[in-house]
Design a protein around this motif. Sequence first.
Motif, PDB file in Angstrom:
ATOM      1  N   UNK A  25      49.292  29.770  29.924  1.00 47.78           N
ATOM      2  CA  UNK A  25      49.772  30.017  31.275  1.00 47.78           C
ATOM      3  C   UNK A  25      49.341  31.338  31.873  1.00 47.78           C
ATOM      4  N   UNK A  26      48.730  32.204  31.067  1.00 41.03           N
ATOM      5  CA  UNK A  26      48.375  33.542  31.542  1.00 41.03           C
ATOM      6  C   UNK A  26      47.305  33.570  32.603  1.00 41.03           C
ATOM      7  N   UNK A  27      46.491  32.511  32.680  1.00 38.54           N
ATOM      8  CA  UNK A  27      45.401  32.488  33.642  1.00 38.54           C
ATOM      9  C   UNK A  27      45.849  32.393  35.084  1.00 38.54           C
ATOM     10  N   UNK A  28      47.145  32.173  35.316  1.00 33.07           N
ATOM     11  CA  UNK A  28      47.633  32.053  36.693  1.00 33.07           C
ATOM     12  C   UNK A  28      47.478  33.366  37.462  1.00 33.07           C
ATOM     13  N   UNK A  29      47.283  34.481  36.759  1.00 28.60           N
ATOM     14  CA  UNK A  29      47.078  35.768  37.430  1.00 28.60           C
ATOM     15  C   UNK A  29      45.668  35.926  37.980  1.00 28.60           C
ATOM     16  N   UNK A  30      44.765  34.983  37.668  1.00 32.07           N
ATOM     17  CA  UNK A  30      43.375  35.113  38.129  1.00 32.07           C
ATOM     18  C   UNK A  30      43.286  35.151  39.647  1.00 32.07           C
ATOM     19  N   UNK A  31      44.028  34.270  40.323  1.00 33.11           N
ATOM     20  CA  UNK A  31      43.939  34.202  41.788  1.00 33.11           C
ATOM     21  C   UNK A  31      44.434  35.490  42.454  1.00 33.11           C
ATOM     22  N   UNK A  32      45.624  36.018  42.083  1.00 31.63           N
ATOM     23  CA  UNK A  32      46.022  37.289  42.695  1.00 31.63           C
ATOM     24  C   UNK A  32      45.028  38.426  42.453  1.00 31.63           C
ATOM     25  N   UNK A  33      44.433  38.477  41.255  1.00 30.49           N
ATOM     26  CA  UNK A  33      43.445  39.522  40.973  1.00 30.49           C
ATOM     27  C   UNK A  33      42.225  39.382  41.881  1.00 30.49           C
ATOM     28  N   UNK A  34      41.801  38.155  42.114  1.00 29.78           N
ATOM     29  CA  UNK A  34      40.641  37.926  42.983  1.00 29.78           C
ATOM     30  C   UNK A  34      40.965  38.241  44.444  1.00 29.78           C
ATOM     31  N   UNK A  35      42.201  37.936  44.851  1.00 31.45           N
ATOM     32  CA  UNK A  35      42.605  38.210  46.235  1.00 31.45           C
ATOM     33  C   UNK A  35      42.703  39.710  46.481  1.00 31.45           C
ATOM     34  N   UNK A  36      43.384  40.419  45.579  1.00 37.06           N
ATOM     35  CA  UNK A  36      43.586  41.858  45.778  1.00 37.06           C
ATOM     36  C   UNK A  36      42.391  42.689  45.317  1.00 37.06           C
TER      37      UNK A  36
END
Length: 272
Positions: A25-36
């Motif tokens: 489940x840790x990969x869910x942080x990928x999108x916020x990292x790409x956005x910010x």
Amino acid sequence: MSEHELLGAGLGALIGAILALTGAGGGILAVPLLVFGLGLSMVEAGPVGLLAVGLAAGVGAVLGLRQGLVRYRAALFVAAIGIVAAPFGLFLAHQLPNAPLALGFACVLVYACARMWRKASRELKGIAPCAERAIQPCVLNPLQGRLRWTLPCARALAFTGLLSGLLSGLLGVGGGFVIIPALSRYTNLEMKSIVATSLAVIALVSTGSVVTASLSGVMHWAVGVPFALGAVIGLVVARQFAQHLAGPRLQQVFAIVGVGAALLLAFNTLTH
């Protein structure tokens, strides 16, 4: 390699390390990292995040296959439903403005982090991760060591694939936070087998979503390739330390960081 690509590779390595240390489940942080971190929109960040998470999950799934942990028939069935459902999610993503997508993602991120916090808390109290199983339509045949395929079992796995595929296309998430709880509830598999099977599903569904995004012309390969390569490197390196670092306390730290990222994403969306 340009400064932008180096930053992308570094952020990808961070996602790979999180995957290795906290689970599927840790990969869910990928999108916020790409956005910010890279300034992408939600529609742009989703496929790039899936490329990285899918590659990293694929590495984990291959390792799980070699250890005999992946229930490949169940993984293929769930992934087939997910691959069919993902284009519908991607279609919805292109119909919705960025703000509703970002707020929806923030809600999903909070939910996923809350589940991770609860699971870690149970582990710290010495409660088995699968102790609450009540309904088990998918059980192993003790003689064959394979899942018994019944209509309730197929229905439960099909719904899991449908939901993970829709979320994959819509929000660019791998779906581990959906697949792992579902397999924990509906099967009597051991947790290490559940995680390995989940990684296989994530790798397959993410591949389907990336192909769909590429055919639709919304895949940013210049950003995606270094980000994905960084994720694989981060996963491989972090696996060497996972035995010493991974655990419920670290999962709780990740959950807090994830909720913070969700709140920041929601605040940033509402104020712009």
